[in-house]
Design a protein around this motif. Sequence first.
Motif, PDB file in Angstrom:
ATOM      1  N   ALA A  99      -8.803  -1.258  -3.740  1.00 12.54           N
ATOM      2  CA  ALA A  99      -7.424  -1.396  -4.213  1.00 12.54           C
ATOM      3  C   ALA A  99      -6.632  -2.197  -3.190  1.00 12.54           C
ATOM      4  N   LEU A 100      -5.674  -2.969  -3.694  1.00  8.80           N
ATOM      5  CA  LEU A 100      -4.817  -3.790  -2.848  1.00  8.80           C
ATOM      6  C   LEU A 100      -3.358  -3.451  -3.127  1.00  8.80           C
ATOM      7  N   SER A 101      -2.515  -3.618  -2.131  1.00 11.26           N
ATOM      8  CA  SER A 101      -1.090  -3.364  -2.312  1.00 11.26           C
ATOM      9  C   SER A 101      -0.285  -4.327  -1.452  1.00 11.26           C
ATOM     10  N   TRP A 102       0.687  -4.995  -2.078  1.00 12.53           N
ATOM     11  CA  TRP A 102       1.637  -5.825  -1.335  1.00 12.53           C
ATOM     12  C   TRP A 102       2.822  -4.939  -0.943  1.00 12.53           C
ATOM     13  N   VAL A 103       3.042  -4.796   0.365  1.00 17.91           N
ATOM     14  CA  VAL A 103       3.963  -3.782   0.866  1.00 17.91           C
ATOM     15  C   VAL A 103       5.129  -4.432   1.628  1.00 17.91           C
TER      16      VAL A 103
END
Length: 310
Positions: A99-103
């Motif tokens: 999973a990837l997340s732009w934070v």
Amino acid sequence: MIEVVAGVIRDRRGRILLARRTEGRDLAGLWEFPGGKHEPDETAEAALKRELREELGIEIEIGAPLIRVPQAYPHKRLCLDVHEIRAWRGSVRGLEGQALSWVPPHKLADYAMPPADIPVVAALMQPDRYLVTPEPGADDETWLGALEQSLATGIRRVQLRAHSCEPARWRALAGQAVARCKAAGAQVLVNGDLELARALGAGLHLRASQLAQFAERPRSVDGLVAASCHTTEELQAAQSIACDFAVVGAIKPTATHPGATPLGWAGFSGLREVVSLPIYAIGGLVPDDVAEARRHGAQGIAAIRGLWSG
């Protein structure tokens, strides 16, 4: 020591990419800066380019080094070498099922991370210099003027310390110093005096000898809590009471401790491994030492003479 590389990847909105460790891996479910292991025949730069191509499907241009974090885990030791990514091409995808997340940067600390990644967030978000004030001389206005000059150089984290100043004078002087620090947008901590920190609405910097007095983070402190540490046990105590950061040294010989054996950078790195706290290096350091400090896992430098403008 396992060498690991990672990159700080930003999108056009300034958000930073995190990847979640997949099931079956150590520390599964935690979020980390993307990267991977450094093969013996690779440079760090080649390893980072390969890892981000394999994991995310992007081609990168590597920017400035950010921090190298040595970290000891129960079954291994690693060094996490983190670089800014100046530019990248392609469409970011989790090619390994992660999973990837732009934070947004201010929310990075909300994500549960492996211990080695936590100091990386601090390196991105917190000051790299921590000024410790010298003893006031005969004239309060001269001392306050020097403090303002130091703040004008960009200092944004200050410890107010005066061991020999008469208490009533110091209380009044510290109150003025807190006001000037806050006006400059700087975080300010009082050395060793919990009641004064509370009264002034400042943070608290604990001496190493005070750590044993606390089983938890000091309550009703309106600001940061930090500690001076010299040993593994002191650092672990500081982390156990949820200090925001620590200071470790002395790295080099100092005029204030002429007979002491300096810790050196190797000694600092050994202590850096045992906790995930941001740690400032102290002892004979100046702003030009920040890059070297970062190469050994430090948040930056703490100093009196090296940062004081008086």
